[in-house]
Design a protein around this motif. Structure first.
Motif, PDB file in Angstrom:
ATOM      1  N   PRO A 144      50.352  44.277  42.793  1.00 49.23           N
ATOM      2  CA  PRO A 144      49.539  44.778  41.688  1.00 49.23           C
ATOM      3  C   PRO A 144      48.181  45.261  42.201  1.00 49.23           C
ATOM      4  O   PRO A 144      47.824  45.038  43.356  1.00 49.23           O
ATOM      5  CB  PRO A 144      49.402  43.563  40.775  1.00 49.23           C
ATOM      6  CG  PRO A 144      49.687  42.384  41.621  1.00 49.23           C
ATOM      7  CD  PRO A 144      50.574  42.847  42.741  1.00 49.23           C
ATOM      8  N   VAL A 145      47.439  45.914  41.329  1.00 49.03           N
ATOM      9  CA  VAL A 145      46.117  46.416  41.692  1.00 49.03           C
ATOM     10  C   VAL A 145      45.065  45.395  41.269  1.00 49.03           C
ATOM     11  O   VAL A 145      45.263  44.637  40.321  1.00 49.03           O
ATOM     12  CB  VAL A 145      45.829  47.801  41.053  1.00 49.03           C
ATOM     13  CG1 VAL A 145      46.746  48.862  41.624  1.00 49.03           C
ATOM     14  CG2 VAL A 145      45.967  47.744  39.545  1.00 49.03           C
ATOM     15  N   LEU A 146      43.956  45.378  41.989  1.00 48.79           N
ATOM     16  CA  LEU A 146      42.862  44.462  41.674  1.00 48.79           C
ATOM     17  C   LEU A 146      41.888  45.179  40.750  1.00 48.79           C
ATOM     18  O   LEU A 146      41.290  46.195  41.127  1.00 48.79           O
ATOM     19  CB  LEU A 146      42.163  44.012  42.962  1.00 48.79           C
ATOM     20  CG  LEU A 146      41.098  42.938  42.821  1.00 48.79           C
ATOM     21  CD1 LEU A 146      41.684  41.650  42.256  1.00 48.79           C
ATOM     22  CD2 LEU A 146      40.449  42.660  44.169  1.00 48.79           C
ATOM     23  N   VAL A 147      41.737  44.671  39.537  1.00 53.54           N
ATOM     24  CA  VAL A 147      40.856  45.274  38.531  1.00 53.54           C
ATOM     25  C   VAL A 147      39.923  44.187  38.014  1.00 53.54           C
ATOM     26  O   VAL A 147      40.377  43.193  37.439  1.00 53.54           O
ATOM     27  CB  VAL A 147      41.659  45.883  37.360  1.00 53.54           C
ATOM     28  CG1 VAL A 147      40.725  46.496  36.326  1.00 53.54           C
ATOM     29  CG2 VAL A 147      42.664  46.909  37.858  1.00 53.54           C
ATOM     30  N   ALA A 148      38.630  44.375  38.258  1.00 52.33           N
ATOM     31  CA  ALA A 148      37.609  43.431  37.770  1.00 52.33           C
ATOM     32  C   ALA A 148      37.912  41.993  38.198  1.00 52.33           C
ATOM     33  O   ALA A 148      37.740  41.046  37.433  1.00 52.33           O
ATOM     34  CB  ALA A 148      37.472  43.533  36.253  1.00 52.33           C
ATOM     35  N   GLY A 149      38.375  41.847  39.423  1.00 54.06           N
ATOM     36  CA  GLY A 149      38.609  40.522  39.974  1.00 54.06           C
ATOM     37  C   GLY A 149      39.936  39.882  39.609  1.00 54.06           C
ATOM     38  O   GLY A 149      40.187  38.738  39.975  1.00 54.06           O
ATOM     39  N   ALA A 150      40.800  40.599  38.896  1.00 52.15           N
ATOM     40  CA  ALA A 150      42.106  40.049  38.514  1.00 52.15           C
ATOM     41  C   ALA A 150      43.210  41.014  38.927  1.00 52.15           C
ATOM     42  O   ALA A 150      43.043  42.231  38.862  1.00 52.15           O
ATOM     43  CB  ALA A 150      42.148  39.814  37.001  1.00 52.15           C
ATOM     44  N   TRP A 151      44.346  40.467  39.322  1.00 50.06           N
ATOM     45  CA  TRP A 151      45.494  41.289  39.702  1.00 50.06           C
ATOM     46  C   TRP A 151      46.152  41.806  38.434  1.00 50.06           C
ATOM     47  O   TRP A 151      46.379  41.063  37.491  1.00 50.06           O
ATOM     48  CB  TRP A 151      46.478  40.491  40.550  1.00 50.06           C
ATOM     49  CG  TRP A 151      45.885  40.113  41.867  1.00 50.06           C
ATOM     50  CD1 TRP A 151      45.467  38.875  42.264  1.00 50.06           C
ATOM     51  CD2 TRP A 151      45.597  40.996  42.957  1.00 50.06           C
ATOM     52  NE1 TRP A 151      44.957  38.937  43.532  1.00 50.06           N
ATOM     53  CE2 TRP A 151      45.016  40.230  43.986  1.00 50.06           C
ATOM     54  CE3 TRP A 151      45.773  42.357  43.163  1.00 50.06           C
ATOM     55  CZ2 TRP A 151      44.618  40.770  45.192  1.00 50.06           C
ATOM     56  CZ3 TRP A 151      45.369  42.908  44.378  1.00 50.06           C
ATOM     57  CH2 TRP A 151      44.807  42.112  45.378  1.00 50.06           C
ATOM     58  N   ASP A 152      46.468  43.108  38.431  1.00 53.86           N
ATOM     59  CA  ASP A 152      46.949  43.776  37.226  1.00 53.86           C
ATOM     60  C   ASP A 152      48.150  44.650  37.566  1.00 53.86           C
ATOM     61  O   ASP A 152      48.101  45.458  38.486  1.00 53.86           O
ATOM     62  CB  ASP A 152      45.808  44.629  36.664  1.00 53.86           C
ATOM     63  CG  ASP A 152      46.105  45.245  35.321  1.00 53.86           C
ATOM     64  OD1 ASP A 152      47.275  45.273  34.904  1.00 53.86           O
ATOM     65  OD2 ASP A 152      45.147  45.726  34.690  1.00 53.86           O
TER      66      ASP A 152
END
Length: 120
Positions: free
Chosen positions: A8-16
């Motif tokens: 997943p991609v890292l968005v605002a410190g969370a994996w998404d």
């Protein structure tokens, strides 16, 4: 990486993984029949959310002082060195590099982070 893994991609410190749970295969360039990982197929809303998070992160980075920035870069260098074998192996599988070349690239990236982190 011996089995296919979702990345997943890292968005605002969370994996998404995006809103739709749709994945794109990443193929081994040495054997296009082999899937080495999967990445999320982001839609326009996912991408907009990712850009918004990046913009917020850039504002936070600008507000950070030089010592704080230096500490982040030095920590990144440490993590690169700590995970060098796994990162190099992933580079080989995903990009077709030789292990020696991939290992050298990981080390050089850590060197750059250390250099600029120490400038603080």
């Amino acid at each position: 990486m011996t089995t296919t893994s979702d990345r997943p991609v890292l968005v605002a410190g969370a994996w998404d993984a995006g809103a739709h749970d749709t994945w794109i295969p990443v193929l081994d360039p040495a054997d296009l029949r082999r899937v080495v990982a999967r990445v999320p197929a982001l839609d326009a809303a996912d991408i907009a959310r990712t850009y918004d998070a990046a913009e917020a992160g850039a504002r936070s980075w600008r507000a950070a002082g030089p010592l704080e920035r230096g500490a982040v870069l030095l920590r990144a260098a440490g993590l690169l060195r700590e995970r060098a074998a796994d990162i190099a192996r992933d580079l080989v599988l995903e990009m077709g590099k030789t292990l020696a070349e991939a290992t050298g690239e990981v080390g050089k990236a850590a060197d750059f982070f250390e250099y600029y982190g120490s400038m603080a």
